[in-house]
Enzyme design. Structure first.
Site, PDB file in Angstrom:
ATOM      1  N   ILE A  14      39.160  46.072  49.313  1.00  0.00           N
ATOM      2  CA  ILE A  14      38.209  45.430  50.219  1.00  0.00           C
ATOM      3  C   ILE A  14      38.289  43.942  49.896  1.00  0.00           C
ATOM      4  CG2 ILE A  14      36.294  45.896  48.605  1.00  0.00           C
ATOM      5  CD1 ILE A  14      34.392  45.923  50.984  1.00  0.00           C
ATOM      6  N   SER A  15      38.513  43.124  50.897  1.00  0.00           N
ATOM      7  CA  SER A  15      38.792  41.705  50.672  1.00  0.00           C
ATOM      8  C   SER A  15      37.604  40.962  50.072  1.00  0.00           C
ATOM      9  CB  SER A  15      39.194  41.028  51.987  1.00  0.00           C
ATOM     10  OG  SER A  15      40.445  41.490  52.445  1.00  0.00           O
ATOM     11  N   GLN A  16      37.925  39.876  49.389  1.00  0.00           N
ATOM     12  CA  GLN A  16      36.921  38.952  48.876  1.00  0.00           C
ATOM     13  C   GLN A  16      36.052  38.468  50.039  1.00  0.00           C
ATOM     14  OE1 GLN A  16      38.786  35.383  47.591  1.00  0.00           O
ATOM     15  NE2 GLN A  16      36.921  34.434  46.801  1.00  0.00           N
ATOM     16  N   ARG A  68      27.530  45.420  51.853  1.00  0.00           N
ATOM     17  CA  ARG A  68      28.894  45.587  51.326  1.00  0.00           C
ATOM     18  C   ARG A  68      29.007  46.802  50.401  1.00  0.00           C
ATOM     19  NH1 ARG A  68      32.462  42.423  47.301  1.00  0.00           N
ATOM     20  NH2 ARG A  68      34.546  42.499  48.243  1.00  0.00           N
TER      21      ARG A  68
END
Length: 208
Positions: free
Chosen positions: A58-60, A32
């Site tokens: 950037i999504s959880q 990530r």
């Protein structure tokens, strides 16, 4: 070498109900930190959304996992992603299916994501700069569509590009948003509300 941060995150995702082992293996394989700014690298494996610039995030990781699991993918699935963003969700999908098509309205983000994905040696991805509301008609229909920004209502063009038996997962709403699953069955659409979420809006048009 076992990355403690990654294993801690995966344990959290399991505690939150993520059960798909292929998906968890994909999330373990995709770094990530490769998709975020150096200033946020120390938060790469926190279970939280992070800014990526240009008003986008950037999504959880939980949301990435939840949305992907709801798609019920198999290796031959034809997948369309609306909102390439950082490319992180794209990379997860690329580990799970033969080919991913991804549309991003912001040219700079599309270029950055394409470069990151190439550096990870992920070549089963087609990216396009365009209006996510319109999907990618020439590449459809799709078995699965994932939308990573929230429209106020489900885009009709995306519903039309969903194949028979296909699944679309997206956040829907303005102030109050809900993660929504759309399934196409016998020419009809079955819509289920999953849970409350918070996403950036799905803006119409494209940005150079």
């Amino acid at each position: 070498m076992v990355d403690v941060r990654t294993q801690t995150l995966l344990a959290q995702l399991r505690q939150q109900g993520i059960r798909d082992e292929r998906l968890l293996q994909a999330m373990e394989a995709v770094p990530r930190e490769h998709f975020i700014d150096e200033a946020f690298e120390h938060k790469a494996y926190d279970n939280t959304a992070l800014p990526i610039g240009l008003g986008q995030t950037i999504s959880q990781p939980y949301i990435v996992a939840r949305m992907t699991e709801l798609l019920a993918l198999w290796p031959e699935s034809r997948v369309l992603e609306i909102g390439t963003g950082s490319g992180y969700q794209t990379a997860i999908l690329a580990h799970l299916v033969k080919h991913v098509c991804s549309v991003e309205r912001i040219k700079k983000l599309q270029w950055q994501a394409k470069r990151r994905l190439k550096l990870l040696d992920l070549h089963n991805i087609s990216t396009r700069h365009g209006d996510g509301w319109q999907g990618w008609l020439s590449r459809g229909p799709f078995d699965a569509i994932i939308v990573t920004a929230a429209p106020p209502e489900i885009p009709q063009a995306l519903m039309a590009q969903l194949d028979e038996g296909g699944v679309m997962v997206l956040p829907v709403g303005d102030e109050q948003q809900h993660l929504t699953r759309v399934r196409r069955k016998g020419g009809e659409f079955v819509v289920d509300t999953v849970e409350a979420v918070r996403f950036v809006p799905l803006v119409k048009g494209e940005l150079a």
